[in-house]
Motif scaffolding. Structure first.
Motif, short mmCIF file in Angstrom:
data_model
loop_
_atom_site.label_atom_id
_atom_site.label_comp_id
_atom_site.label_asym_id
_atom_site.label_seq_id
_atom_site.Cartn_x
_atom_site.Cartn_y
_atom_site.Cartn_z
N ALA A 214 143.37 72.60 -66.08
CA ALA A 214 143.20 71.15 -66.18
C ALA A 214 142.49 70.61 -64.96
CB ALA A 214 144.56 70.48 -66.35
N GLU A 215 142.86 71.09 -63.77
CA GLU A 215 142.21 70.66 -62.54
C GLU A 215 140.73 71.05 -62.52
OE1 GLU A 215 144.56 72.49 -59.57
OE2 GLU A 215 146.23 71.04 -59.73
N LYS A 216 140.44 72.24 -63.05
CA LYS A 216 139.05 72.71 -63.12
C LYS A 216 138.23 71.82 -64.06
CE LYS A 216 136.33 76.90 -63.90
NZ LYS A 216 136.40 78.35 -64.27
N ARG A 217 138.84 71.47 -65.22
CA ARG A 217 138.13 70.58 -66.16
C ARG A 217 137.90 69.21 -65.54
NH1 ARG A 217 141.81 72.87 -69.85
NH2 ARG A 217 143.11 71.00 -69.72
N GLU A 218 138.91 68.68 -64.87
CA GLU A 218 138.78 67.36 -64.25
C GLU A 218 137.72 67.38 -63.16
OE1 GLU A 218 142.66 66.40 -62.89
OE2 GLU A 218 143.48 66.05 -64.90
N LYS A 219 137.68 68.45 -62.37
CA LYS A 219 136.67 68.57 -61.32
C LYS A 219 135.27 68.61 -61.91
CE LYS A 219 135.22 71.46 -57.44
NZ LYS A 219 135.50 72.70 -56.66
N LYS A 220 135.11 69.37 -62.99
CA LYS A 220 133.80 69.47 -63.64
C LYS A 220 133.39 68.11 -64.21
CE LYS A 220 131.31 71.98 -67.24
NZ LYS A 220 131.41 73.02 -68.31
N GLU A 221 134.35 67.40 -64.83
CA GLU A 221 134.04 66.09 -65.38
C GLU A 221 133.65 65.10 -64.29
OE1 GLU A 221 137.52 65.08 -67.54
OE2 GLU A 221 137.12 66.46 -69.21
N ARG A 222 134.35 65.16 -63.14
CA ARG A 222 134.01 64.27 -62.02
C ARG A 222 132.62 64.58 -61.49
NH1 ARG A 222 139.41 65.35 -60.40
NH2 ARG A 222 138.63 66.85 -58.87
N GLU A 223 132.29 65.86 -61.39
CA GLU A 223 130.96 66.25 -60.89
C GLU A 223 129.86 65.81 -61.85
OE1 GLU A 223 131.40 70.41 -60.35
OE2 GLU A 223 132.28 70.24 -58.34
N GLU A 224 130.13 65.96 -63.15
CA GLU A 224 129.13 65.55 -64.14
C GLU A 224 128.94 64.04 -64.11
OE1 GLU A 224 130.60 67.05 -67.79
OE2 GLU A 224 129.79 69.08 -67.49
N LEU A 225 130.03 63.28 -63.96
CA LEU A 225 129.93 61.83 -63.90
C LEU A 225 129.19 61.39 -62.65
CD1 LEU A 225 130.71 59.10 -65.10
CD2 LEU A 225 132.87 59.23 -63.85
N LYS A 226 129.46 62.06 -61.54
CA LYS A 226 128.78 61.74 -60.29
C LYS A 226 127.29 62.01 -60.40
CE LYS A 226 128.68 62.96 -55.38
NZ LYS A 226 129.25 63.83 -54.32
N TRP A 227 126.94 63.15 -61.02
CA TRP A 227 125.52 63.50 -61.18
C TRP A 227 124.82 62.47 -62.06
CZ3 TRP A 227 121.86 64.45 -64.79
CH2 TRP A 227 120.70 65.12 -64.38
N LYS A 228 125.48 62.03 -63.13
CA LYS A 228 124.88 61.05 -64.03
C LYS A 228 124.63 59.72 -63.31
CE LYS A 228 126.72 62.88 -68.36
NZ LYS A 228 127.63 62.63 -69.51
N LYS A 229 125.59 59.30 -62.47
CA LYS A 229 125.42 58.06 -61.73
C LYS A 229 124.27 58.16 -60.74
CE LYS A 229 130.18 56.36 -61.99
NZ LYS A 229 131.40 56.01 -61.20
N GLU A 230 124.19 59.31 -60.07
CA GLU A 230 123.14 59.49 -59.06
C GLU A 230 121.76 59.63 -59.68
OE1 GLU A 230 124.46 62.90 -56.93
OE2 GLU A 230 125.86 61.78 -55.65
N HIS A 231 121.69 60.05 -60.93
CA HIS A 231 120.39 60.26 -61.58
C HIS A 231 120.18 59.32 -62.76
CE1 HIS A 231 121.25 63.99 -59.39
NE2 HIS A 231 119.94 64.18 -59.34
N ALA A 232 120.88 58.21 -62.74
CA ALA A 232 120.80 57.29 -63.87
C ALA A 232 119.39 56.72 -64.07
CB ALA A 232 121.80 56.16 -63.68
N TYR A 233 118.62 56.54 -62.98
CA TYR A 233 117.29 55.91 -63.08
C TYR A 233 116.16 56.91 -62.93
CZ TYR A 233 120.07 51.71 -62.58
OH TYR A 233 121.01 50.72 -62.77
N ASP A 234 116.48 58.18 -63.01
CA ASP A 234 115.44 59.19 -62.85
C ASP A 234 114.35 59.06 -63.89
OD1 ASP A 234 116.87 60.08 -60.76
OD2 ASP A 234 117.30 62.09 -61.55
N ASP A 235 114.71 58.73 -65.13
CA ASP A 235 113.72 58.63 -66.20
C ASP A 235 112.74 57.49 -65.96
OD1 ASP A 235 114.80 60.77 -67.46
OD2 ASP A 235 116.03 59.58 -68.84
#
Length: 216
Positions: A171-192
């Motif tokens: 569960a901790e591994k899944r939560e960590k992955k989800e947090r990293e994916e969310l962080k990446w999406k926020k940081e690259h939201a305007y890349d397009d």
């Protein structure tokens, strides 16, 4: 020998067991289960008594035992006390198995408590034969290997604990992955909007020289 009883005043039924004599009580004290969620010990206060153990059911703890089940255990304790069975107004003490305290100087079958505040009492005004008769009809005599039973129980507990640890890690591994994916999406939201193709489409520098002629 250990006597096993079934109490049907609760659902699912509860199981109560009693040592045949003080020598058997020693084995019950020694090889009781480590986890106090599963067993309680009852004995007649200041009177010779068999030790009566209650196996707690899932979700049940020693301090939330249903009243009817408490009465069954108390009545059985009174009935198995040579002195207590003849008297009215007997007090029964009960406590988790883990709170039992046995020292080398104690007599066979005798036991004390680690913490007095982890004990409770129930008053038994008189023997209730309908309860004793009902319980006696369920009595089964067995010769269990208490040491082996405890070892098997502890293996089960360790398996459950290991499974819970693995589930927590997953569960901790899944939560960590989800947090990293969310962080990446926020940081690259305007890349397009900022890639080279969009910059070229929004710039006039690469447009045809006659582009402004339409406005003349």
């Amino acid at each position: 020998m250990v006597y096993y009883y079934t109490s049907n005043v609760v659902s699912p039924s509860a199981f109560i067991y009693v040592g045949k004599d003080k020598v058997e009580n020693e084995d019950l004290i020694k090889h009781g289960l480590e986890c106090d969620v599963w067993y309680c010990n009852f004995h007649a206060d200041n009177l010779s008594s068999a030790h009566v153990y209650l196996r707690l059911r899932d979700g049940e703890t020693w301090d939330n035992i249903p009243e009817d089940l408490l009465i069954d255990c108390a009545q059985l304790t009174k009935a198995n006390s040579i002195e207590g069975n003849k008297k009215d107004n007997v007090t029964i003490i009960y406590t988790p198995w883990s709170n039992l305290h046995k020292t080398a100087g104690m007599a066979t079958g005798q036991v004390g408590f680690h913490k007095q505040n982890l004990t409770r009492k129930i008053h038994v005004p008189t023997r209730l034969n309908p309860i004793i008769n009902r319980l006696n009809k369920t009595r089964v005599e067995k010769f269990p290997d208490l040491r082996a039973e405890k070892e098997e129980y502890m293996k089960k507990i360790r398996r459950e604990e290991r499974k819970q640890r693995e589930e927590r890690r997953a569960a901790e591994k899944r939560e960590k992955k989800e947090r990293e994916e969310l962080k990446w999406k926020k940081e690259h939201a305007y890349d397009d909007f900022l890639n080279e193709e969009n910059i070229q489409q929004s710039s006039n520098q690469d447009r045809d020289p006659d582009f402004l002629d339409d406005f003349m």
